[in-house]
Each structure stands twice: as structure tokens, then as C-alpha cells.
Design an enzyme around this catalytic site. Structure first.
Site, PDB file in Angstrom:
ATOM      1  N   CYS A 127       0.819  -1.187   0.023  1.00  0.00           N
ATOM      2  CA  CYS A 127       0.031   0.086  -0.091  1.00  0.00           C
ATOM      3  C   CYS A 127       0.877   1.310  -0.112  1.00  0.00           C
ATOM      4  O   CYS A 127       0.714   1.829  -0.868  1.00  0.00           O
ATOM      5  CB  CYS A 127      -0.810   0.165   1.173  1.00  0.00           C
TER       6      CYS A 127
HETATM    7  N1  LIG Z   1      -2.339  -6.450   1.406  1.00  0.00           N
HETATM    8  C1  LIG Z   1      -2.987  -5.383   1.955  1.00  0.00           C
HETATM    9  O1  LIG Z   1      -2.506  -5.326   3.055  1.00  0.00           O
HETATM   10  C2  LIG Z   1      -4.009  -4.440   1.370  1.00  0.00           C
HETATM   11  C3  LIG Z   1      -4.654  -3.590   2.078  1.00  0.00           C
HETATM   12  C4  LIG Z   1      -5.508  -2.742   1.906  1.00  0.00           C
HETATM   13  C5  LIG Z   1      -5.824  -2.748   0.511  1.00  0.00           C
HETATM   14  N2  LIG Z   1      -5.280  -3.737  -0.414  1.00  0.00           N
HETATM   15  C6  LIG Z   1      -5.690  -3.452  -1.759  1.00  0.00           C
HETATM   16  O2  LIG Z   1      -6.462  -4.657  -2.258  1.00  0.00           O
HETATM   17  C7  LIG Z   1      -6.253  -5.094  -3.443  1.00  0.00           C
HETATM   18  C8  LIG Z   1      -5.829  -6.577  -3.460  1.00  0.00           C
HETATM   19  O3  LIG Z   1      -4.595  -6.587  -2.775  1.00  0.00           O
HETATM   20  P1  LIG Z   1      -4.039  -8.079  -2.039  1.00  0.00           P
HETATM   21  O4  LIG Z   1      -3.140  -7.707  -1.233  1.00  0.00           O
HETATM   22  O5  LIG Z   1      -5.181  -8.911  -1.693  1.00  0.00           O
HETATM   23  O6  LIG Z   1      -3.440  -8.761  -3.431  1.00  0.00           O
HETATM   24  P2  LIG Z   1      -2.823 -10.237  -3.272  1.00  0.00           P
HETATM   25  O7  LIG Z   1      -1.978 -10.269  -4.532  1.00  0.00           O
HETATM   26  O8  LIG Z   1      -2.685 -10.989  -2.254  1.00  0.00           O
HETATM   27  O9  LIG Z   1      -4.038 -11.138  -4.044  1.00  0.00           O
HETATM   28  C9  LIG Z   1      -4.742 -10.898  -5.311  1.00  0.00           C
HETATM   29  C10 LIG Z   1      -5.256 -12.338  -5.757  1.00  0.00           C
HETATM   30  O10 LIG Z   1      -6.185 -11.785  -6.995  1.00  0.00           O
HETATM   31  C11 LIG Z   1      -5.801 -12.821  -7.886  1.00  0.00           C
HETATM   32  N3  LIG Z   1      -6.167 -12.303  -9.218  1.00  0.00           N
HETATM   33  C12 LIG Z   1      -5.514 -11.150 -10.031  1.00  0.00           C
HETATM   34  N4  LIG Z   1      -6.256 -11.034 -11.127  1.00  0.00           N
HETATM   35  C13 LIG Z   1      -7.257 -11.605 -11.303  1.00  0.00           C
HETATM   36  C14 LIG Z   1      -8.414 -11.740 -11.866  1.00  0.00           C
HETATM   37  N5  LIG Z   1      -8.581 -11.231 -13.049  1.00  0.00           N
HETATM   38  N6  LIG Z   1      -9.295 -12.635 -11.775  1.00  0.00           N
HETATM   39  C15 LIG Z   1      -9.249 -13.473 -10.477  1.00  0.00           C
HETATM   40  N7  LIG Z   1      -8.514 -13.242  -9.771  1.00  0.00           N
HETATM   41  C16 LIG Z   1      -7.140 -12.517  -9.956  1.00  0.00           C
HETATM   42  C17 LIG Z   1      -4.350 -13.144  -7.609  1.00  0.00           C
HETATM   43  O11 LIG Z   1      -3.942 -14.380  -8.404  1.00  0.00           O
HETATM   44  C18 LIG Z   1      -4.067 -13.055  -6.226  1.00  0.00           C
HETATM   45  O12 LIG Z   1      -4.320 -14.303  -5.663  1.00  0.00           O
HETATM   46  C19 LIG Z   1      -5.151  -4.249  -4.189  1.00  0.00           C
HETATM   47  O13 LIG Z   1      -5.772  -3.304  -4.754  1.00  0.00           O
HETATM   48  C20 LIG Z   1      -4.500  -3.868  -2.835  1.00  0.00           C
HETATM   49  O14 LIG Z   1      -4.008  -2.433  -2.952  1.00  0.00           O
HETATM   50  C21 LIG Z   1      -4.354  -4.514   0.008  1.00  0.00           C
END
Ligand SMILES: NC(=O)c1ccc[n+]([C@@H]2O[C@H](COP(=O)([O-])OP(=O)(O)OC[C@H]3O[C@@H](n4cnc5c(N)ncnc54)[C@H](O)[C@@H]3O)[C@@H](O)[C@H]2O)c1
Length: 437
Positions: A278
Site C-alpha cells: 500500500c
Molecule cells: N495487502 C494489503 O494489506 C491491502 C490492504 C488494503 C488494500 N489492499 C488492496 O487490495 C487489492 C488486493 O490486494 P491483495 O494484497 O489482496 O493482493 P494479492 O496479490 O494478495 O491477491 C490478489 C489475488 O488476486 C488474484 N487475481 C489477480 N487478477 C485476477 C483476476 N483477473 N481474476 C481473478 N483473480 C485475480 C491473484 O491471483 C491473487 O491471488 C489491491 O488493490 C490492494 O492495493 C491491500
């Protein structure tokens, strides 16, 4: 709390009969805890991930996310959760929440390819009456300008009339045992008042407090404000760390004192840089929006990035100075890095400042090794970094030990006892002979 309307929003639009209450797209750090919470309150949940290894692992009760245990997964599976790579599952869901990654592209701008891919998948199967929510962090306007037109064009349905569309930023804090999804208020903004009402009612089942934003842009901005606020304040204390060292002032003590004020101050602490998905990335989304829509720079973000990006270099310079006090050049010295994840007590290595620190040490011909209880193997610039098994005895064998992350399993006094030279970048070990950032 308003009551969710499961009927379509426009009179006469035919509702489908959903067989699952929630489909979560993207089963990572954000999507999986959401699916767990929904399953825990009795919703029927299906998870869609494009990575077959993720889906297969979850279906075998193997979690790849720190905050979701294998036991949690077993409970979810017992409650009917399944993970799949089959996008057709979306047609069966009452609510679809998109939690896919939003990284930066090669030019440092937003890469919305996962969001648009997920939106296409939803659009192709969109049914009257469905609620679609975007949770991925993104620039203000994405829901209205990117997601909504795709959904409407490809489905022929209209947001606010045939289906509901909302944005709700995820506030998950990996490794935080004090606050989880349920007790962290959830911000929700809808494309229309009826969209907002649907989304508020949905999240009201999962969290204690739902905060309704005026619209999707305000909800998108709220998330970026939170992260930019952290980014800028971390840069402030990082710059103050450099200045205080020059002035002979103990910044850590100054922060402790300032933090005694019961109002108007929140303590941030310096470190080797900023990491995680983030903080180093999200403010770029806001900068992009400001530059592309308004034609000028968001200067606070640019300055914070510049300061935070320089911290690894500063840490290495301080390490070099410390070795000099022991008549050792950095060139040829054995340097042990402790904690290479981006924050304590998590396995997440994304954007960790440990990488540039190791890179810069190697460039100066130091022999770098590492220890991290959460990382079995670590590669920097495609070259593996040797791992030590016992940090305490390894600290005795290395010319310099640098504490980059204060994982709670580290016995810090014991490390201070045994290390030849110890550089603490986390402000945890205050005793003579230990250098603190
Ligand atoms: N990790 C954090 O602490 C956090 C906190 C707040 C917000 N976010 C936001 O949340 C969102 C997701 O982050 P995350 O950390 O969970 O990511 P991540 O990489 O942990 O997980 C994302 C998952 O989405 C899957 N994916 C990607 N494209 C896809 C598609 N088209 N169809 C289906 N699955 C798909 C990937 O294979 C992966 O398993 C981002 O925008 C991030 O900025 C993350």
C-alpha cells in the site's frame, strides 16, 4: 442499518435466483479475510482466483495468507466455501466483490489490468439485481469511469437501475492482531443512493460499523488519503532521523515525548524505507489522477517518495560509518540483515526496503547474509542471499548486524549481547554500544 433489497432496482427487470450470497474475486491478503468473515456469519461464499495453485491450495485447506490460518480455512470449507478458477461462478452470486491487485506499471502509473479483467468477467455474466463492489485500492474515479462503463456496455444493464455498483476500500492491516475486518469501520460509496443502500446493507452483515461516503469518488479518496497520510508522515520522521543524527538529538526520545500528548499528534517512526503493497504504491495512484486530470504535480507525494526512497542508501551509509569506527571497511565485511519482510511478524516481502539495502551493501562489496523467521529463501537481483539459521550465534560471526524488522521472536537483548556491532533501524535497543537509526 438499512435492510438489503435482494430485488432488482428497476421495476420489471427480471431477477435471477442466486445460489451463493457472495463471490469474491482475488483470494489474496484482502479477498481471503473477506471470504472468511462472510463464511463466519453464515453467508454462502465462493472464491474466484485466476491462479489455479491458489484455488487448489485453498480447497485443500492450505492458506497462503498470513492472517488466515489453515484452521480458518477448514472452518470456511466446512461452511460451504469453495475456491475456483471458473468465472461462470459469478453468475450465481448475489454480491460480487472485486479484490484483485492494483500494482504500478512500468512507468510508475496505475496498472488496472487485473481490475478490468475482473470487471470483464463480471460484465459477461451480470444479472439484474446483483451488487458489484470494487475493493481494490485505486484512484478516485475508477469505479465511475472504468468499472461502470465496462459493466454497462458489456451487459446492457444500468447501474442504479438494474444492478448496484459501489466502491468500498479495504483497510486490512496484515499482522494486526488488535483490529480485524469486523471491528474496523468499513467505508462504502455507491454510484447512486440505491447502490449505496445495497452495499451498506451487505457490509452491515460483516462489520460492526459501516460509514457511508457521499459517492464512490469520496470512498476511493478516503483510502488514498489514509495511505498518503502515512506515507507523508513516515517521510517526515525519516527526514527528521537524518537531521537529528546530524544535530546529535535522539529522535526516538523526542517521538516518545511528543506521543505523550493526548490529542493532535500521532507517532510515526523512522526506518529503512517504506514497504508493503500500500504505502509505497497507493500515493502514486493519487499523483497520477492529479497529473492526468489537473496537469500539475501532487508535490507532497513526490517529496515523501524522494525522502523514503533515499532511506536504504542512508542506512547503508550509517552502516559503513559504524564499521569505520571499528576500523573495518564495508568492502569485504560480513553483514547480517535481520528481518527482510516489510513489517514485523508477517511473511509479506512486497516492496521491502531490505532489498535495496542488500543491493547497496553488495555493490560496496560487503558479504551479505540474512535471517528472517518468516522467509526460508531470499533472492536479491536474482542472486540468492545466504540464510543463517540462528541469528544470535550468526551475529557473533558477522562484522555487523543490522536489525531491519523487529519480529517479536527476536531476542533483542541477547542479540545486543552477542553481536560484534549492532545497528538497530527500528529503535528497539537502547544501550551503550548499539547504534540506533
Ligand atoms: N495487502 C494489503 O494489506 C491491502 C490492504 C488494503 C488494500 N489492499 C488492496 O487490495 C487489492 C488486493 O490486494 P491483495 O494484497 O489482496 O493482493 P494479492 O496479490 O494478495 O491477491 C490478489 C489475488 O488476486 C488474484 N487475481 C489477480 N487478477 C485476477 C483476476 N483477473 N481474476 C481473478 N483473480 C485475480 C491473484 O491471483 C491473487 O491471488 C489491491 O488493490 C490492494 O492495493 C491491500
Amino acid at each position: 442499518m438499512q435492510v438489503e433489497r435482494s430485488e432488482p432496482l428497476r421495476d420489471g427487470a427480471a431477477a435471477h435466483t442466486p445460489s451463493v450470497e457472495l463471490a469474491v474475486i482475488g483470494l489474496g491478503y484482502v479477498g481471503l479475510p473477506l471470504a472468511r468473515e462472510a463464511a463466519a456469519v453464515g453467508l454462502k461464499v465462493i472464491g474466484l482466483d485466476r491462479d489455479p495453485k491458489v484455488a487448489a491450495g485453498l480447497n485443500s485447506a492450505r492458506s497462503h495468507v498470513d492472517d488466515v490460518s489453515d484452521d480458518d480455512l477448514r472452518r470456511m470449507l466446512a461452511a460451504g466455501f469453495t475456491a475456483t478458477t471458473d468465472e461462470d461462478c459469478l453468475a450465481r452470486a448475489q454480491t460480487v466483490v472485486i479484490c484483485v491487485p492494483t500494482p504500478l506499471n512500468g512507468d510508475g502509473g496505475p496498472d488496472l489490468s487485473a481490475v478490468t479483467a475482473a470487471t470483464h468477467a463480471v460484465a459477461a455474466r451480470l444479472r439484474p439485481g446483483q451488487l458489484v463492489v470494487l475493493e481494490s485500492t485505486t484512484y478516485p474515479g475508477t469505479t465511475e469511469e472504468v468499472v461502470r462503463p465496462l459493466l454497462e456496455r458489456e451487459s446492457g444493464l444500468k447501474a442504479g437501475a438494474d444492478f448496484a455498483l459501489a466502491f468500498s476500500p479495504e483497510r486490512i492491516d496484515p499482522g494486526n492482531t488488535g483490529h480485524g475486518l469486523r471491528d474496523t469501520p468499513k467505508v462504502v460509496g455507491g454510484c447512486t443512493p440505491s447502490c449505496a443502500a445495497r452495499a451498506v446493507a451487505f457490509y452491515g452483515k460483516l462489520v460492526d460499523t459501516v460509514v457511508q461516503a457521499k459517492g464512490t469518488r469520496e470512498a476511493e479518496m478516503a483510502k488514498l488519503l489514509e495511505n498518503t497520510y502515512r506515507h507523508v508522515n513516515i517521510a517526515l520522521v525519516n527526514e527528521l532521523a537524518v537531521i537529528s543524527h546530524e544535530l546529535g538529538i535522539d529522535l526516538w526520545d523526542a517521538i516518545r515525548c511528543a506521543d505523550s500528548k493526548p490529542f493532535g499528534f500521532q507517532a510515526f517512526r523512522p526506518g529503512a524505507g517504506v514497504g508493503g503493497h500500500c504505502i509505497p504504491i497507493d500515493p502514486n495512484y493519487l499523483s497520477y489522477k492529479v497529473r492526468s486530470s489537473l496537469g500539475y504535480d501532487f508535490r507532497f507525494v513526490g517529496l515523501a517518495q524522494e525522502i523514503n526512497r533515499r532511506m536504504p542508501e542512508y542506512v547503508v551509509r550509517r552502516a559503513q560509518d559504524l564499521l569505520n569506527t571499528a576500523d573495518r571497511p564495508l568492502h569485504g565485511s560480513r553483514v547480517l540483515l535481520l528481518g527482510v519482510t516489510y513489517k514485523p511478524d508477517v511473511a509479506d516481502q512486497r516492496e521491502s526496503p531490505a532489498v535495496p539495502v542488500a543491493r547497496l551493501l553488495r555493490r560496496r562489496e560487503a558479504e551479505v547474509s540474512f535471517h528472517d523467521p518468516y522467509v526460508a529463501a531470499w533472492t536479491v537481483d536474482d542472486v540468492p542471499v545466504p540464510r543463517v539459521d540462528d541469528p544470535r550465534s550468526a551475529a557473533r560471526d558477522h562484522d555487523l548486524t543490522i536489525l531491519l524488522q523487529d519480529h517479536s521472536s527476536y531476542d533483542l537483548p541477547a542479540l545486543a549481547d552477542t553481536a560484534r556491532l549492532l545497528f538497530d533501524t527500528r529503535g528497539r535497543i537502547f544501550r551503550p554500544g548499539v547504534e540506533v537509526l
